[in-house]
Enzyme design. Structure first.
Site, PDB file in Angstrom:
ATOM      1  N   LEU A  76     -13.429 -18.309 -42.578  1.00 16.48           N
ATOM      2  CA  LEU A  76     -12.395 -17.176 -42.767  1.00 16.48           C
ATOM      3  C   LEU A  76     -11.776 -16.325 -41.727  1.00 16.48           C
ATOM      4  O   LEU A  76     -12.526 -16.374 -40.456  1.00 16.48           O
ATOM      5  CB  LEU A  76     -13.268 -16.092 -43.585  1.00 16.48           C
TER       6      LEU A  76
ATOM      7  N   TYR B 200     -10.819 -11.920 -52.867  1.00 18.32           N
ATOM      8  CA  TYR B 200     -11.323 -10.295 -52.755  1.00 18.32           C
ATOM      9  C   TYR B 200     -11.001  -9.765 -51.239  1.00 18.32           C
ATOM     10  O   TYR B 200     -10.623 -10.839 -50.394  1.00 18.32           O
ATOM     11  CB  TYR B 200     -12.748 -10.061 -53.221  1.00 18.32           C
TER      12      TYR B 200
ATOM     13  N   LYS C 122     -10.445 -15.919 -49.177  1.00 15.82           N
ATOM     14  CA  LYS C 122     -11.561 -15.215 -49.201  1.00 15.82           C
ATOM     15  C   LYS C 122     -11.722 -15.335 -50.869  1.00 15.82           C
ATOM     16  O   LYS C 122     -11.433 -14.156 -51.470  1.00 15.82           O
ATOM     17  CB  LYS C 122     -11.112 -13.967 -48.816  1.00 15.82           C
TER      18      LYS C 122
ATOM     19  N   ARG D 240      -3.903 -10.483 -45.224  1.00 14.45           N
ATOM     20  CA  ARG D 240      -4.905 -11.736 -45.574  1.00 14.45           C
ATOM     21  C   ARG D 240      -5.003 -11.681 -47.183  1.00 14.45           C
ATOM     22  O   ARG D 240      -5.378 -12.776 -47.808  1.00 14.45           O
ATOM     23  CB  ARG D 240      -6.321 -11.297 -45.147  1.00 14.45           C
TER      24      ARG D 240
ATOM     25  N   ARG E 262     -10.938 -19.535 -72.748  1.00 13.98           N
ATOM     26  CA  ARG E 262     -11.658 -20.292 -71.599  1.00 13.98           C
ATOM     27  C   ARG E 262     -11.063 -21.670 -71.560  1.00 13.98           C
ATOM     28  O   ARG E 262     -11.187 -22.438 -72.500  1.00 13.98           O
ATOM     29  CB  ARG E 262     -13.076 -20.323 -71.877  1.00 13.98           C
TER      30      ARG E 262
ATOM     31  N   GLU F 167     -19.383 -20.737 -39.432  1.00 14.23           N
ATOM     32  CA  GLU F 167     -19.404 -18.911 -39.584  1.00 14.23           C
ATOM     33  C   GLU F 167     -20.619 -18.582 -40.110  1.00 14.23           C
ATOM     34  O   GLU F 167     -21.552 -19.723 -40.223  1.00 14.23           O
ATOM     35  CB  GLU F 167     -18.152 -18.397 -40.296  1.00 14.23           C
TER      36      GLU F 167
HETATM   37  N1  PLP Z   1     -16.738 -14.957 -42.853  1.00 15.70           N
HETATM   38  C1  PLP Z   1     -17.110 -14.783 -44.152  1.00 15.70           C
HETATM   39  C2  PLP Z   1     -17.526 -16.146 -44.909  1.00 15.70           C
HETATM   40  C3  PLP Z   1     -17.130 -13.677 -44.726  1.00 15.70           C
HETATM   41  O1  PLP Z   1     -17.492 -13.470 -46.118  1.00 15.70           O
HETATM   42  C4  PLP Z   1     -16.806 -12.369 -43.978  1.00 15.70           C
HETATM   43  C5  PLP Z   1     -16.561 -11.075 -44.472  1.00 15.70           C
HETATM   44  O2  PLP Z   1     -17.406 -10.672 -45.597  1.00 15.70           O
HETATM   45  C6  PLP Z   1     -16.272 -12.654 -42.557  1.00 15.70           C
HETATM   46  C7  PLP Z   1     -16.130 -14.100 -42.211  1.00 15.70           C
HETATM   47  C8  PLP Z   1     -15.890 -11.448 -41.889  1.00 15.70           C
HETATM   48  O3  PLP Z   1     -14.605 -11.298 -42.205  1.00 15.70           O
HETATM   49  P1  PLP Z   1     -14.017  -9.841 -41.607  1.00 15.70           P
HETATM   50  O4  PLP Z   1     -14.165  -9.427 -40.590  1.00 15.70           O
HETATM   51  O5  PLP Z   1     -12.726  -9.794 -42.243  1.00 15.70           O
HETATM   52  O6  PLP Z   1     -15.077  -8.647 -42.677  1.00 15.70           O
END
Ligand code: PLP
Length: 282
Positions: free
Chosen positions: A201, A31, A145, A50, A98, A177
């Site tokens: 991410l 997503y 993501k 991304r 499935r 993070e």
């Molecule tokens: N890290 C994670 C795990 C996230 O889910 C998100 C955003 O949802 C971010 C970092 C920040 O990413 P962005 O700045 O691209 O929204």
């Protein structure tokens, strides 16, 4: 609200997705969340890059061209007029009987909807927010993501139950993070953020902020941040496309620095606000 599903635009309430969709069955999808300010998408190319990277990593063929993605996003915004919006878009491996292994002839499900951006109220951002720390129990490809977000959901819920807005995750003594954000710390006048790796991410807000900080007194170093550095930080910030740049003023119930958003945060936020789109005529 008008949503998009596989080429059609229709009211969100009437969008139906099969229970056999692999997104529902396995969390087999990726997503993006793309912000727009006064009708103008922010960093759309970075988000689409991304998305392509996430799709390639889980071996789903990109269902649309770059141009078609952009047209769909613009159309969705025009069907849902308003001020500041975030487009949520999701691509799954589609509907199939499935079975864990990929279907023979997969046909991706593409879904998108628009939500208002609810950045934290100015008084909350001005006061700062609380965060807790938790062990990072996620898998080894947090750079993708993916919609498979259960550990993030559980971490964020634990934070909420402790009156905090975010859980900052620690793996082997280092900050990775937040459950849904990237983390920056300020120590002795230096801004640090963990380097890109498969443990985090590659946040778009993180990258924009690193770029804009170059023009300030607070350039950012991408280097590992230890748990001790986090706990001894003068300032901690969280970044995401919907939170933008949020100061953490309490960590595990203890004040961060003097317990107020710091000088660096004020300057960084001002620099970030300057690069956001001002509106269609900007
Ligand atoms: N890290 C994670 C795990 C996230 O889910 C998100 C955003 O949802 C971010 C970092 C920040 O990413 P962005 O700045 O691209 O929204």
């Amino acid at each position: 609200m008008i949503a998009f599903l596989n080429g059609d635009y229709r009211p969100l309430e009437s969008v139906c997705i099969s229970p056999l969709d692999r997104g529902f069955m396995f969390g087999d999808g990726v997503y993006e969340v793309i912000p727009s300010y006064r009708g103008v998408l922010f960093e759309v190319d970075a988000h689409l890059d991304r998305l392509r990277r996430s799709l390639a990593a889980i071996r789903i063929a990109d269902p649309l061209t770059g141009d078609a993605w952009r047209k769909m996003l613009e159309r969705l915004l025009s069907l849902n007029p308003g001020a500041d919006r975030a487009i949520y878009l999701q691509v799954t491996r589609g509907v199939a009987a499935r079975d864990h292994a990929f279907p023979q002839t997969p046909s991706a499900t593409v879904f998108a909807m628009v939500n208002p951006i609810r950045p934290p109220a100015p008084e909350l951002a001005g006061r700062g927010v609380g965060a807790i720390t938790l062990p990072d129990q996620r898998w080894g490809r947090c750079d993708i993501k993916t919609v498979t977000l259960l550990p993030n959901v559980l971490a964020r819920q634990q934070a909420a139950e402790q009156g905090a807005v975010e859980a900052i995750l620690l793996r082997q003594g280092k900050v990775t993070e937040g459950a849904a954000s990237n983390v920056f710390v300020v120590r002795d006048g230096h801004v640090l953020t963990p380097p890109l790796s498969d443990a985090i991410l590659p946040g778009i807000t993180r990258r924009v902020l690193i770029d804009v900080l170059r023009g300030t007194r607070w350039p950012c170093d991408e280097q590992p941040v230890s748990e001790d550095e986090l706990r001894g930080a003068d300032e901690i910030w969280l970044t995401s496309s919907t939170k933008e740049l949020l100061p953490v003023t309490s960590l595990d119930g203890k004040a961060v620095g003097d317990g107020h958003p710091g000088e660096a945060w004020h300057e960084a936020l001002a620099a970030y606000q300057r690069v956001k789109p001002a509106g269609p005529s900007a």
